[in-house]
Write a protein that holds these residues in place. Structure first.
Motif, PDB file in Angstrom:
ATOM      1  N   TRP A 123       0.848  -1.188   0.000  1.00  0.00           N
ATOM      2  CA  TRP A 123       0.000   0.000   0.000  1.00  0.00           C
ATOM      3  C   TRP A 123       0.884   1.238   0.000  1.00  0.00           C
ATOM      4  O   TRP A 123       2.055   1.176   0.352  1.00  0.00           O
ATOM      5  CB  TRP A 123      -0.957  -0.003   1.193  1.00  0.00           C
ATOM      6  CG  TRP A 123      -0.304  -0.181   2.530  1.00  0.00           C
ATOM      7  CD1 TRP A 123       0.062  -1.352   3.122  1.00  0.00           C
ATOM      8  CD2 TRP A 123       0.070   0.855   3.450  1.00  0.00           C
ATOM      9  NE1 TRP A 123       0.629  -1.119   4.350  1.00  0.00           N
ATOM     10  CE2 TRP A 123       0.644   0.226   4.588  1.00  0.00           C
ATOM     11  CE3 TRP A 123      -0.038   2.238   3.435  1.00  0.00           C
ATOM     12  CZ2 TRP A 123       1.110   0.927   5.684  1.00  0.00           C
ATOM     13  CZ3 TRP A 123       0.430   2.958   4.530  1.00  0.00           C
ATOM     14  CH2 TRP A 123       0.995   2.300   5.634  1.00  0.00           C
ATOM     15  N   ASP A 124       0.297   2.360  -0.431  1.00  0.00           N
ATOM     16  CA  ASP A 124       1.076   3.564  -0.677  1.00  0.00           C
ATOM     17  C   ASP A 124       0.443   4.750   0.043  1.00  0.00           C
ATOM     18  O   ASP A 124      -0.691   5.128  -0.259  1.00  0.00           O
ATOM     19  CB  ASP A 124       1.137   3.812  -2.181  1.00  0.00           C
ATOM     20  CG  ASP A 124       1.935   5.055  -2.543  1.00  0.00           C
ATOM     21  OD1 ASP A 124       2.620   5.609  -1.663  1.00  0.00           O
ATOM     22  OD2 ASP A 124       1.859   5.475  -3.709  1.00  0.00           O
ATOM     23  N   SER A 125       1.171   5.332   0.967  1.00  0.00           N
ATOM     24  CA  SER A 125       0.656   6.487   1.699  1.00  0.00           C
ATOM     25  C   SER A 125       0.848   7.789   0.932  1.00  0.00           C
ATOM     26  O   SER A 125       0.294   8.824   1.306  1.00  0.00           O
ATOM     27  CB  SER A 125       1.357   6.603   3.053  1.00  0.00           C
ATOM     28  OG  SER A 125       2.738   6.881   2.877  1.00  0.00           O
ATOM     29  N   THR A 126       1.629   7.750  -0.154  1.00  0.00           N
ATOM     30  CA  THR A 126       1.982   8.984  -0.869  1.00  0.00           C
ATOM     31  C   THR A 126       1.020   9.310  -2.010  1.00  0.00           C
ATOM     32  O   THR A 126       1.144  10.367  -2.629  1.00  0.00           O
ATOM     33  CB  THR A 126       3.402   8.886  -1.451  1.00  0.00           C
ATOM     34  OG1 THR A 126       3.442   7.854  -2.457  1.00  0.00           O
ATOM     35  CG2 THR A 126       4.406   8.558  -0.361  1.00  0.00           C
ATOM     36  N   ASN A 149      -6.007  -0.829  -0.025  1.00  0.00           N
ATOM     37  CA  ASN A 149      -5.421  -1.844   0.872  1.00  0.00           C
ATOM     38  C   ASN A 149      -4.561  -1.264   1.989  1.00  0.00           C
ATOM     39  O   ASN A 149      -3.665  -1.928   2.499  1.00  0.00           O
ATOM     40  CB  ASN A 149      -4.602  -2.866   0.066  1.00  0.00           C
ATOM     41  CG  ASN A 149      -5.466  -3.625  -0.927  1.00  0.00           C
ATOM     42  OD1 ASN A 149      -6.542  -4.105  -0.579  1.00  0.00           O
ATOM     43  ND2 ASN A 149      -5.010  -3.701  -2.162  1.00  0.00           N
ATOM     44  N   ILE A 150      -4.831  -0.020   2.360  1.00  0.00           N
ATOM     45  CA  ILE A 150      -4.175   0.538   3.540  1.00  0.00           C
ATOM     46  C   ILE A 150      -4.767  -0.167   4.759  1.00  0.00           C
ATOM     47  O   ILE A 150      -5.982  -0.245   4.894  1.00  0.00           O
ATOM     48  CB  ILE A 150      -4.367   2.059   3.609  1.00  0.00           C
ATOM     49  CG1 ILE A 150      -3.673   2.727   2.410  1.00  0.00           C
ATOM     50  CG2 ILE A 150      -3.838   2.628   4.915  1.00  0.00           C
ATOM     51  CD1 ILE A 150      -3.904   4.219   2.292  1.00  0.00           C
ATOM     52  N   PRO A 151      -3.943  -0.693   5.643  1.00  0.00           N
ATOM     53  CA  PRO A 151      -4.453  -1.467   6.782  1.00  0.00           C
ATOM     54  C   PRO A 151      -5.431  -0.673   7.651  1.00  0.00           C
ATOM     55  O   PRO A 151      -5.256   0.536   7.864  1.00  0.00           O
ATOM     56  CB  PRO A 151      -3.177  -1.817   7.563  1.00  0.00           C
ATOM     57  CG  PRO A 151      -2.090  -1.789   6.542  1.00  0.00           C
ATOM     58  CD  PRO A 151      -2.462  -0.678   5.603  1.00  0.00           C
ATOM     59  N   ASP A 152      -6.430  -1.366   8.153  1.00  0.00           N
ATOM     60  CA  ASP A 152      -7.434  -0.731   9.004  1.00  0.00           C
ATOM     61  C   ASP A 152      -6.796  -0.019  10.193  1.00  0.00           C
ATOM     62  O   ASP A 152      -7.218   1.085  10.570  1.00  0.00           O
ATOM     63  CB  ASP A 152      -8.433  -1.768   9.523  1.00  0.00           C
ATOM     64  CG  ASP A 152      -9.247  -2.407   8.409  1.00  0.00           C
ATOM     65  OD1 ASP A 152      -9.260  -1.849   7.289  1.00  0.00           O
ATOM     66  OD2 ASP A 152      -9.859  -3.463   8.649  1.00  0.00           O
ATOM     67  N   LYS A 178     -14.903  -1.702  -8.473  1.00  0.00           N
ATOM     68  CA  LYS A 178     -14.667  -3.049  -7.962  1.00  0.00           C
ATOM     69  C   LYS A 178     -13.633  -3.115  -6.854  1.00  0.00           C
ATOM     70  O   LYS A 178     -13.676  -4.025  -6.015  1.00  0.00           O
ATOM     71  CB  LYS A 178     -14.288  -3.971  -9.130  1.00  0.00           C
ATOM     72  CG  LYS A 178     -15.424  -4.140 -10.135  1.00  0.00           C
ATOM     73  CD  LYS A 178     -15.082  -5.107 -11.252  1.00  0.00           C
ATOM     74  CE  LYS A 178     -16.259  -5.255 -12.200  1.00  0.00           C
ATOM     75  NZ  LYS A 178     -15.971  -6.188 -13.324  1.00  0.00           N
ATOM     76  N   LYS A 179     -12.696  -2.184  -6.822  1.00  0.00           N
ATOM     77  CA  LYS A 179     -11.699  -2.181  -5.758  1.00  0.00           C
ATOM     78  C   LYS A 179     -12.299  -1.780  -4.411  1.00  0.00           C
ATOM     79  O   LYS A 179     -11.687  -1.990  -3.360  1.00  0.00           O
ATOM     80  CB  LYS A 179     -10.544  -1.246  -6.109  1.00  0.00           C
ATOM     81  CG  LYS A 179      -9.664  -1.760  -7.249  1.00  0.00           C
ATOM     82  CD  LYS A 179      -8.487  -0.845  -7.481  1.00  0.00           C
ATOM     83  CE  LYS A 179      -7.582  -1.379  -8.589  1.00  0.00           C
ATOM     84  NZ  LYS A 179      -6.418  -0.490  -8.827  1.00  0.00           N
ATOM     85  N   ALA A 239     -16.225  -5.904   5.603  1.00  0.00           N
ATOM     86  CA  ALA A 239     -15.710  -6.167   6.946  1.00  0.00           C
ATOM     87  C   ALA A 239     -14.810  -5.025   7.417  1.00  0.00           C
ATOM     88  O   ALA A 239     -14.794  -4.688   8.613  1.00  0.00           O
ATOM     89  CB  ALA A 239     -14.938  -7.481   6.971  1.00  0.00           C
ATOM     90  N   HIS A 240     -14.083  -4.417   6.489  1.00  0.00           N
ATOM     91  CA  HIS A 240     -13.208  -3.297   6.839  1.00  0.00           C
ATOM     92  C   HIS A 240     -14.041  -2.074   7.224  1.00  0.00           C
ATOM     93  O   HIS A 240     -13.719  -1.364   8.188  1.00  0.00           O
ATOM     94  CB  HIS A 240     -12.294  -2.956   5.668  1.00  0.00           C
ATOM     95  CG  HIS A 240     -11.372  -4.076   5.282  1.00  0.00           C
ATOM     96  ND1 HIS A 240     -10.163  -4.290   5.903  1.00  0.00           N
ATOM     97  CD2 HIS A 240     -11.501  -5.059   4.351  1.00  0.00           C
ATOM     98  CE1 HIS A 240      -9.572  -5.357   5.370  1.00  0.00           C
ATOM     99  NE2 HIS A 240     -10.361  -5.832   4.423  1.00  0.00           N
TER     100      HIS A 240
END
Length: 231
Positions: free
Chosen positions: A29-32, A117-120, A159-160, A166-167
């Motif tokens: 995953w990318d925070s930028t 897909n950045i973690p919860d 779709k993404k 659940a998240h």
């Protein structure tokens, strides 16, 4: 001795293979990431006159998709939504909002983080950082933190964003636990779900973004609950 060495080699190879497999399962995953118009819109927001009476609506495209001043009949309502934005983007531009010391800030952000897909746990940490920074930098600002809206996979467009309910549920449960001073939780989610726990089809144009009817549900809930008039 030779047999023992062979067994040791096999064990080492198995360990390497298992470690490689574990690495392959880690989702990157990318925070930028920032949306294409991010810089342009941030500059526009900075140039906009600010008042301590402002009601700032801060978020992504779901926030950006309406004229809040017109919808709520509140001239002081300011739209600070950027389509495609993530929590890291909001944190990057948050200081400008804080510097204006607005009366209220309404935050809805996170669905794009989920899609990327950045973690919860990281998203939740960013939420808490937002609250901490606002409370520290603008003590009289009341923070309204919205639970995430559901999505509707039947539209098959984003779709993404689908298949990750659940998240959404986990983050909403965590948001409902926020108890800091000057922080109010606005539980939008129940107002937008159908019997299948999806975003009500009549309120969305694509399974993610809202139609005018959806924004009206939102506005009516804000008015009915007194969030726009409380001190």
């Amino acid at each position: 001795m030779k047999a023992l060495i062979n067994k040791l080699h096999i064990a080492i190879i198995a360990l390497i293979l298992s470690h490689t497999a574990a690495e392959a399962q880690v989702v990157k995953w990318d925070s930028t990431y920032r949306p294409g118009k991010y810089v342009e819109l941030v500059a526009k927001f900075k140039a906009d006159p600010k008042s301590k009476k402002d009601f700032v609506f801060l978020g992504n495209s779901i926030t950006a998709g309406t004229d809040w001043a017109k919808l709520l009949e509140l001239p002081q309502a300011k739209n600070r939504g950027i389509s495609g934005d993530i929590t890291f983007g909001v944190l990057e531009r948050l200081q400008d909002v804080i510097d204006g010391k607005p009366a209220k800030i309404f935050i809805l952000i996170g669905i794009n983080d989920i899609s990327r897909n950045i973690p919860d746990s990281v998203i939740l940490g960013n939420y808490k950082t937002m609250i901490s920074r606002i409370r520290k930098g603008s003590k009289n600002t009341h923070i309204y933190f919205n639970t995430l809206l559901p999505v509707n996979s039947a539209f098959e467009k984003f779709k993404k964003h689908y298949g990750k309910d659940a998240h959404i549920l986990w983050l909403n449960n965590e948001i409902r636990k926020f108890t800091a001073k000057n922080v109010t939780i606005i539980d939008l989610y129940p107002n937008f779900i159908d019997q299948n726990k999806q975003l009500r089809a009549e309120l969305t144009k694509d399974g993610l973004h809202l139609l005018p009817e959806g924004y009206q549900v939102w506005a009516d809930f804000l008015k009915k609950s007194g969030y726009l008039t409380e001190k």
